[in-house]
Motif scaffolding. Sequence first.
Motif, PDB file in Angstrom:
ATOM      1  N   TRP A 146      -5.968   2.562  -5.681  1.00 27.69           N
ATOM      2  CA  TRP A 146      -5.050   3.673  -5.434  1.00 27.69           C
ATOM      3  C   TRP A 146      -5.715   5.021  -5.713  1.00 27.69           C
ATOM      4  O   TRP A 146      -5.439   6.012  -5.026  1.00 27.69           O
ATOM      5  CB  TRP A 146      -3.807   3.518  -6.307  1.00 27.69           C
ATOM      6  CG  TRP A 146      -2.996   2.298  -5.947  1.00 27.69           C
ATOM      7  CD1 TRP A 146      -2.895   1.149  -6.653  1.00 27.69           C
ATOM      8  CD2 TRP A 146      -2.194   2.135  -4.781  1.00 27.69           C
ATOM      9  NE1 TRP A 146      -2.080   0.257  -6.018  1.00 27.69           N
ATOM     10  CE2 TRP A 146      -1.622   0.850  -4.848  1.00 27.69           C
ATOM     11  CE3 TRP A 146      -1.898   2.954  -3.687  1.00 27.69           C
ATOM     12  CZ2 TRP A 146      -0.785   0.357  -3.876  1.00 27.69           C
ATOM     13  CZ3 TRP A 146      -1.049   2.458  -2.722  1.00 27.69           C
ATOM     14  CH2 TRP A 146      -0.506   1.171  -2.809  1.00 27.69           C
ATOM     15  N   ILE A 147      -6.597   5.070  -6.712  1.00 29.12           N
ATOM     16  CA  ILE A 147      -7.303   6.334  -7.005  1.00 29.12           C
ATOM     17  C   ILE A 147      -8.224   6.702  -5.849  1.00 29.12           C
ATOM     18  O   ILE A 147      -8.270   7.860  -5.400  1.00 29.12           O
ATOM     19  CB  ILE A 147      -8.077   6.212  -8.327  1.00 29.12           C
ATOM     20  CG1 ILE A 147      -7.086   6.040  -9.495  1.00 29.12           C
ATOM     21  CG2 ILE A 147      -8.958   7.435  -8.560  1.00 29.12           C
ATOM     22  CD1 ILE A 147      -7.749   5.755 -10.821  1.00 29.12           C
ATOM     23  N   GLN A 148      -8.975   5.714  -5.315  1.00 23.35           N
ATOM     24  CA  GLN A 148      -9.851   5.987  -4.173  1.00 23.35           C
ATOM     25  C   GLN A 148      -9.045   6.414  -2.947  1.00 23.35           C
ATOM     26  O   GLN A 148      -9.421   7.347  -2.230  1.00 23.35           O
ATOM     27  CB  GLN A 148     -10.674   4.745  -3.849  1.00 23.35           C
ATOM     28  CG  GLN A 148     -11.677   4.364  -4.929  1.00 23.35           C
ATOM     29  CD  GLN A 148     -12.401   3.070  -4.610  1.00 23.35           C
ATOM     30  OE1 GLN A 148     -12.216   2.506  -3.533  1.00 23.35           O
ATOM     31  NE2 GLN A 148     -13.217   2.594  -5.547  1.00 23.35           N
ATOM     32  N   THR A 149      -7.931   5.738  -2.712  1.00 24.97           N
ATOM     33  CA  THR A 149      -7.092   6.087  -1.558  1.00 24.97           C
ATOM     34  C   THR A 149      -6.522   7.490  -1.703  1.00 24.97           C
ATOM     35  O   THR A 149      -6.415   8.247  -0.723  1.00 24.97           O
ATOM     36  CB  THR A 149      -5.957   5.065  -1.421  1.00 24.97           C
ATOM     37  OG1 THR A 149      -6.511   3.750  -1.334  1.00 24.97           O
ATOM     38  CG2 THR A 149      -5.128   5.324  -0.178  1.00 24.97           C
ATOM     39  N   PHE A 150      -6.167   7.876  -2.925  1.00 28.64           N
ATOM     40  CA  PHE A 150      -5.614   9.211  -3.161  1.00 28.64           C
ATOM     41  C   PHE A 150      -6.620  10.299  -2.802  1.00 28.64           C
ATOM     42  O   PHE A 150      -6.303  11.254  -2.078  1.00 28.64           O
ATOM     43  CB  PHE A 150      -5.196   9.323  -4.635  1.00 28.64           C
ATOM     44  CG  PHE A 150      -4.738  10.690  -5.025  1.00 28.64           C
ATOM     45  CD1 PHE A 150      -3.495  11.175  -4.627  1.00 28.64           C
ATOM     46  CD2 PHE A 150      -5.560  11.516  -5.795  1.00 28.64           C
ATOM     47  CE1 PHE A 150      -3.095  12.451  -4.989  1.00 28.64           C
ATOM     48  CE2 PHE A 150      -5.150  12.784  -6.159  1.00 28.64           C
ATOM     49  CZ  PHE A 150      -3.916  13.259  -5.754  1.00 28.64           C
ATOM     50  N   PHE A 151      -7.859  10.176  -3.264  1.00 32.96           N
ATOM     51  CA  PHE A 151      -8.859  11.211  -2.987  1.00 32.96           C
ATOM     52  C   PHE A 151      -9.285  11.205  -1.513  1.00 32.96           C
ATOM     53  O   PHE A 151      -9.602  12.255  -0.947  1.00 32.96           O
ATOM     54  CB  PHE A 151     -10.078  11.017  -3.895  1.00 32.96           C
ATOM     55  CG  PHE A 151      -9.821  11.442  -5.316  1.00 32.96           C
ATOM     56  CD1 PHE A 151      -9.760  12.793  -5.662  1.00 32.96           C
ATOM     57  CD2 PHE A 151      -9.629  10.503  -6.318  1.00 32.96           C
ATOM     58  CE1 PHE A 151      -9.524  13.185  -6.974  1.00 32.96           C
ATOM     59  CE2 PHE A 151      -9.387  10.891  -7.624  1.00 32.96           C
ATOM     60  CZ  PHE A 151      -9.330  12.227  -7.959  1.00 32.96           C
ATOM     61  N   LYS A 152      -9.286  10.029  -0.856  1.00 35.71           N
ATOM     62  CA  LYS A 152      -9.623   9.991   0.571  1.00 35.71           C
ATOM     63  C   LYS A 152      -8.580  10.723   1.404  1.00 35.71           C
ATOM     64  O   LYS A 152      -8.908  11.474   2.323  1.00 35.71           O
ATOM     65  CB  LYS A 152      -9.734   8.538   1.043  1.00 35.71           C
ATOM     66  CG  LYS A 152     -11.007   7.845   0.595  1.00 35.71           C
ATOM     67  CD  LYS A 152     -11.040   6.419   1.134  1.00 35.71           C
ATOM     68  CE  LYS A 152     -12.313   5.705   0.693  1.00 35.71           C
ATOM     69  NZ  LYS A 152     -12.355   4.300   1.198  1.00 35.71           N
ATOM     70  N   ASN A 153      -7.314  10.511   1.076  1.00 36.35           N
ATOM     71  CA  ASN A 153      -6.252  11.149   1.855  1.00 36.35           C
ATOM     72  C   ASN A 153      -6.168  12.649   1.600  1.00 36.35           C
ATOM     73  O   ASN A 153      -5.671  13.399   2.443  1.00 36.35           O
ATOM     74  CB  ASN A 153      -4.909  10.495   1.540  1.00 36.35           C
ATOM     75  CG  ASN A 153      -4.834   9.068   2.060  1.00 36.35           C
ATOM     76  OD1 ASN A 153      -5.448   8.747   3.076  1.00 36.35           O
ATOM     77  ND2 ASN A 153      -4.097   8.205   1.370  1.00 36.35           N
ATOM     78  N   ILE A 154      -6.614  13.100   0.430  1.00 37.54           N
ATOM     79  CA  ILE A 154      -6.587  14.542   0.152  1.00 37.54           C
ATOM     80  C   ILE A 154      -7.541  15.290   1.078  1.00 37.54           C
ATOM     81  O   ILE A 154      -7.213  16.348   1.628  1.00 37.54           O
ATOM     82  CB  ILE A 154      -6.928  14.804  -1.337  1.00 37.54           C
ATOM     83  CG1 ILE A 154      -5.732  14.410  -2.209  1.00 37.54           C
ATOM     84  CG2 ILE A 154      -7.278  16.272  -1.566  1.00 37.54           C
ATOM     85  CD1 ILE A 154      -5.986  14.565  -3.693  1.00 37.54           C
ATOM     86  N   TYR A 155      -8.721  14.743   1.282  1.00 36.76           N
ATOM     87  CA  TYR A 155      -9.742  15.442   2.062  1.00 36.76           C
ATOM     88  C   TYR A 155      -9.693  15.097   3.555  1.00 36.76           C
ATOM     89  O   TYR A 155     -10.515  15.584   4.319  1.00 36.76           O
ATOM     90  CB  TYR A 155     -11.130  15.116   1.499  1.00 36.76           C
ATOM     91  CG  TYR A 155     -11.329  15.688   0.115  1.00 36.76           C
ATOM     92  CD1 TYR A 155     -11.569  17.050  -0.079  1.00 36.76           C
ATOM     93  CD2 TYR A 155     -11.260  14.863  -1.009  1.00 36.76           C
ATOM     94  CE1 TYR A 155     -11.740  17.560  -1.359  1.00 36.76           C
ATOM     95  CE2 TYR A 155     -11.433  15.370  -2.288  1.00 36.76           C
ATOM     96  CZ  TYR A 155     -11.674  16.726  -2.453  1.00 36.76           C
ATOM     97  OH  TYR A 155     -11.844  17.236  -3.715  1.00 36.76           O
ATOM     98  N   LYS A 156      -8.774  14.265   3.963  1.00 38.56           N
ATOM     99  CA  LYS A 156      -8.637  13.990   5.391  1.00 38.56           C
ATOM    100  C   LYS A 156      -7.855  15.105   6.058  1.00 38.56           C
ATOM    101  O   LYS A 156      -6.975  15.707   5.449  1.00 38.56           O
ATOM    102  CB  LYS A 156      -7.909  12.657   5.608  1.00 38.56           C
ATOM    103  CG  LYS A 156      -8.805  11.445   5.494  1.00 38.56           C
ATOM    104  CD  LYS A 156      -8.028  10.194   5.864  1.00 38.56           C
ATOM    105  CE  LYS A 156      -8.931   8.975   5.804  1.00 38.56           C
ATOM    106  NZ  LYS A 156      -8.183   7.744   6.177  1.00 38.56           N
TER     107      LYS A 156
END
Length: 284
Positions: free
Chosen positions: A76-86
């Motif tokens: 969930w932490i990795q998914t959170f940061f990926k979606n922020i910069y998309k």
Amino acid sequence: MKQHPIPQDITNYKFHLIGSMTLKQFAEVAVAAVLAFIIFKTNLIAIVKWPLIFFTVGLGAALAFVPIEERPLDHWIQTFFKNIYKPTKFFWKKASKIPDFFNYKISSVQSDFFAPNVNLNPARKQRINEYIKSIPEAEKVDEFDAGENQKISALLNQFNDVKVDQDQIKIEVKKQEKPNLQTRVRDLKAPQEELDNKKYSTNQIFGSVIGQNGQKESEVIIEIKDQSGESLRVIKSDEDGNFVANNPLKNGSYQVIAEKNDQKFPILQVELTGQILDPLVIKA
């Protein structure tokens, strides 16, 4: 909203060190413990050091042992940061496309004719000549055979020229004689109305039934009862209108009752005394 279970990964095997702890979970806990130990050895003041130590240990334990929606916390932490910069906005740009039938180009056709390669070496030529010589030629008809064929054809043509005189053809028509049929009339014997009592034994009831039309009646039910009204025999008249009780009865008085459809028959009183009876006649 109804919750559906998320499919689990059952194809990849994960190595377990202690109990259900995998190698990844052990590494996360170990890294958190090492970082907490490093913070503990620093010269930070206690009010800053101890919260950092607890936060590091808690984060490592959460990453290793606290799943959310059946997925680990690091996912969930990795998914959170990926979606922020998309990118969150998309723009559609219309591009002009020429239809394929307008882009058709005539392909260049080669006008050069290539003759097939034929092997014309001497050995090949010799085989071709041998094959041509092996083909049988048409048979030549000599003068003698030609004359014979003409004579045969002339003879066959004579049969086609034969004329038949129709007057000589006579057609005879014979009249077919009718067969002589003779009719024969057979004398039919009328059925005997009287029964021969010599054929029957003593105390045996038999006779015939005559209907309203004066003819013997078949299919008539005859019932024989004693003085007490008990039914002893039930028989049916045959095609000739006759009836016979198979077994003789004891001495005494009996009633003979006949029944058929709407016809009414009288009730006969019969007295058996051990002698042969005369045939009974029941008339409607």
